[in-house]
Scaffold this motif. Structure first.
Motif, PDB file in Angstrom:
ATOM      1  N   MET A 208      -6.409  -0.969  14.999  1.00  0.00           N
ATOM      2  CA  MET A 208      -7.112  -0.792  13.657  1.00  0.00           C
ATOM      3  C   MET A 208      -8.383  -1.531  13.230  1.00  0.00           C
ATOM      4  O   MET A 208      -8.364  -2.658  13.772  1.00  0.00           O
ATOM      5  N   ASP A 209      -9.076  -0.801  12.470  1.00  0.00           N
ATOM      6  CA  ASP A 209     -10.137  -1.561  11.972  1.00  0.00           C
ATOM      7  C   ASP A 209      -9.799  -2.501  10.743  1.00  0.00           C
ATOM      8  O   ASP A 209      -8.950  -2.134  10.016  1.00  0.00           O
ATOM      9  N   LEU A 210     -10.669  -3.519  10.521  1.00  0.00           N
ATOM     10  CA  LEU A 210     -10.412  -4.147   9.459  1.00  0.00           C
ATOM     11  C   LEU A 210     -10.334  -3.438   7.919  1.00  0.00           C
ATOM     12  O   LEU A 210      -9.860  -3.936   7.147  1.00  0.00           O
ATOM     13  N   GLU A 211     -11.323  -2.449   7.968  1.00  0.00           N
ATOM     14  CA  GLU A 211     -11.279  -1.652   6.771  1.00  0.00           C
ATOM     15  C   GLU A 211      -9.966  -1.060   6.385  1.00  0.00           C
ATOM     16  O   GLU A 211      -9.565  -1.090   5.230  1.00  0.00           O
ATOM     17  N   ARG A 212      -9.397  -0.695   7.472  1.00  0.00           N
ATOM     18  CA  ARG A 212      -8.043   0.049   7.182  1.00  0.00           C
ATOM     19  C   ARG A 212      -7.056  -1.002   6.787  1.00  0.00           C
ATOM     20  O   ARG A 212      -6.290  -0.669   5.981  1.00  0.00           O
ATOM     21  N   LEU A 213      -7.028  -2.131   7.396  1.00  0.00           N
ATOM     22  CA  LEU A 213      -6.306  -3.067   7.128  1.00  0.00           C
ATOM     23  C   LEU A 213      -6.232  -3.598   5.641  1.00  0.00           C
ATOM     24  O   LEU A 213      -5.323  -3.749   4.643  1.00  0.00           O
ATOM     25  N   SER A 214      -7.662  -3.761   5.157  1.00  0.00           N
ATOM     26  CA  SER A 214      -8.107  -4.106   3.915  1.00  0.00           C
ATOM     27  C   SER A 214      -7.579  -3.261   2.923  1.00  0.00           C
ATOM     28  O   SER A 214      -7.003  -3.505   2.045  1.00  0.00           O
ATOM     29  N   ASP A 215      -7.871  -1.858   3.073  1.00  0.00           N
ATOM     30  CA  ASP A 215      -7.458  -0.995   2.158  1.00  0.00           C
ATOM     31  C   ASP A 215      -5.980  -0.755   2.125  1.00  0.00           C
ATOM     32  O   ASP A 215      -5.585  -0.378   0.849  1.00  0.00           O
ATOM     33  N   TYR A 216      -5.456  -0.856   3.110  1.00  0.00           N
ATOM     34  CA  TYR A 216      -4.062  -0.705   2.973  1.00  0.00           C
ATOM     35  C   TYR A 216      -3.379  -1.619   2.046  1.00  0.00           C
ATOM     36  O   TYR A 216      -2.530  -1.460   1.284  1.00  0.00           O
ATOM     37  N   ALA A 217      -3.698  -2.882   2.517  1.00  0.00           N
ATOM     38  CA  ALA A 217      -3.162  -4.046   1.830  1.00  0.00           C
ATOM     39  C   ALA A 217      -3.557  -4.172   0.387  1.00  0.00           C
ATOM     40  O   ALA A 217      -2.941  -4.506  -0.523  1.00  0.00           O
ATOM     41  N   THR A 218      -4.722  -3.472   0.039  1.00  0.00           N
ATOM     42  CA  THR A 218      -5.106  -3.348  -1.425  1.00  0.00           C
ATOM     43  C   THR A 218      -4.138  -2.579  -2.055  1.00  0.00           C
ATOM     44  O   THR A 218      -3.645  -2.821  -3.116  1.00  0.00           O
ATOM     45  N   MET A 219      -3.904  -1.204  -1.575  1.00  0.00           N
ATOM     46  CA  MET A 219      -3.021  -0.279  -2.159  1.00  0.00           C
ATOM     47  C   MET A 219      -1.512  -0.991  -2.389  1.00  0.00           C
ATOM     48  O   MET A 219      -0.910  -0.953  -3.405  1.00  0.00           O
ATOM     49  N   ARG A 220      -1.055  -1.776  -1.273  1.00  0.00           N
ATOM     50  CA  ARG A 220       0.310  -2.370  -1.231  1.00  0.00           C
ATOM     51  C   ARG A 220       0.320  -3.602  -2.456  1.00  0.00           C
ATOM     52  O   ARG A 220       1.655  -3.720  -3.023  1.00  0.00           O
ATOM     53  N   LEU A 221      -0.684  -4.243  -2.358  1.00  0.00           N
ATOM     54  CA  LEU A 221      -0.803  -5.462  -3.146  1.00  0.00           C
ATOM     55  C   LEU A 221      -0.940  -5.047  -4.742  1.00  0.00           C
ATOM     56  O   LEU A 221      -0.116  -5.562  -5.782  1.00  0.00           O
ATOM     57  N   LEU A 222      -1.812  -4.097  -5.062  1.00  0.00           N
ATOM     58  CA  LEU A 222      -2.244  -3.941  -6.421  1.00  0.00           C
ATOM     59  C   LEU A 222      -1.248  -2.739  -7.075  1.00  0.00           C
ATOM     60  O   LEU A 222      -1.471  -2.618  -8.431  1.00  0.00           O
ATOM     61  N   ALA A 223      -0.497  -2.043  -6.342  1.00  0.00           N
ATOM     62  CA  ALA A 223       0.525  -0.944  -6.962  1.00  0.00           C
ATOM     63  C   ALA A 223       1.745  -1.403  -6.512  1.00  0.00           C
ATOM     64  O   ALA A 223       2.264  -0.715  -5.628  1.00  0.00           O
ATOM     65  N   PRO A 224       2.491  -2.164  -7.337  1.00  0.00           N
ATOM     66  CA  PRO A 224       3.928  -2.600  -7.132  1.00  0.00           C
ATOM     67  C   PRO A 224       4.791  -1.635  -6.797  1.00  0.00           C
ATOM     68  O   PRO A 224       5.900  -1.970  -6.289  1.00  0.00           O
ATOM     69  N   ARG A 225       4.686  -0.363  -7.500  1.00  0.00           N
ATOM     70  CA  ARG A 225       5.819   0.408  -7.398  1.00  0.00           C
ATOM     71  C   ARG A 225       5.846   1.266  -5.982  1.00  0.00           C
ATOM     72  O   ARG A 225       6.958   2.009  -6.101  1.00  0.00           O
ATOM     73  N   LEU A 226       4.828   1.186  -5.348  1.00  0.00           N
ATOM     74  CA  LEU A 226       4.602   2.083  -4.368  1.00  0.00           C
ATOM     75  C   LEU A 226       5.651   1.985  -3.129  1.00  0.00           C
ATOM     76  O   LEU A 226       5.994   0.780  -2.872  1.00  0.00           O
TER      77      LEU A 226
END
Length: 287
Positions: A208-226
């Motif tokens: 996986m690329d760092l872009e994908r890791l970063s964006d996935y972590a963004t969504m999981r971190l900033l949107a708690p209900r997901l």
């Protein structure tokens, strides 16, 4: 969390073998810029499909008095488990994503309230974090987290939540339940994500690329209900599912950006059941 960094290094000091794109992007690690170009093939999903996807991701039907859950404090991100240059890239990209969603971001030295850990033994990372500070996970989250680790989930995520006043600023005092007057049409209080933790299994990230890791972590971190393991809709696409090396999206999608934009533009006392419609409107407004 500075004291934890030293103990963490003993538990899991690793260098990830990311794919070629990550190495090609090394020169961007210092600026955190994001290419906002969105390429769309075929027809866009309609408003109902977008709102249904958002509803599916946020635990299905939510009562009109359930509060939205998000950060209200400025975001301060710490990334551990990758080398310093890669960690800075991930941190900068998460922060850039947060700013795009109009989320407040802490400046200068700050106490981490968003922690991203990467390692080959998620359970050891979890135990080290809890040993350092037991308050970084609630008893309710702990049982779920341990189940997910036992199941071999590629990402373990939890948030420490705090009830607050109507502006989302001041924590409610002990015994606040007896002083709050329930409402039939809106939440009687605000729920803030005081701390968020994302633990990524390094073995799952190979290729996986760092872009994908970063964006996935963004969504999981900033949107708690997901809850991504319930996301079974093909359209609209999302970075959070499927999260597999050879499957899924490589960066945040139009839907993901609309989701965060809607979540962080809502008033603190807005009920959570309004979020799916707000996401659909934000999706439609994307250019």
């Amino acid at each position: 969390m500075r004291g934890f960094q030293a103990s963490f290094a003993v538990v899991a000091t690793i260098t990830l073998a990311f794919g070629g794109t990550a190495h090609a992007q090394d020169d961007q690690a210092d600026d955190g810029d994001i290419d906002e170009t969105i390429i769309v093939d075929g027809e866009l999903p309609d408003e109902d499909e977008v709102s249904d996807a958002a509803r599916n991701l946020t635990q299905g039907a939510i009562g009109m008095t359930s509060p939205i859950i998000r950060y209200y404090d400025p975001l301060c991100v710490q990334v551990l488990g990758v080398n310093e240059r890669f960690a800075e890239y991930v941190r900068n990209r998460v922060i850039a994503n947060a700013r795009e969603a109009a989320m407040p971001v802490a400046e200068g030295d700050c106490e981490a309230n968003g922690i991203i850990l990467v390692g080959q033994e998620p359970r050891e990372l979890y135990d080290a974090l809890i040993d350092y500070n037991p308050r970084t996970v609630s008893p309710r989250s702990s049982s779920r987290v341990r189940r997910e680790m036992s199941a071999g989930e590629p990402a373990i995520v939890w948030h420490v939540l705090e009830p607050r006043d109507n502006a989302g600023i001041n924590p409610l005092p002990p015994g606040w339940q007896t002083t709050i007057v329930p409402s039939r049409t809106r939440p009687a209080y605000v729920v803030a994500a005081k701390l968020g933790v994302v633990i990524l299994d390094a073995d799952h990230l190979v290729g996986m690329d760092l872009e994908r890791l970063s964006d996935y972590a963004t969504m999981r971190l900033l949107a708690p209900r997901l809850i991504p393991n319930r996301y079974e809709i093909e359209e609209p696409r999302s970075i959070i599912y499927p999260f597999e090396p050879d499957l899924g999206e490589g960066e945040m999608t139009r839907f993901d950006r609309a989701y965060l934009s809607a979540l962080y533009s809502m008033q603190p006392q807005a009920p959570a059941n309004r979020l799916p419609v707000a996401v659909a409107r934000a999706f439609e407004a994307e250019e």
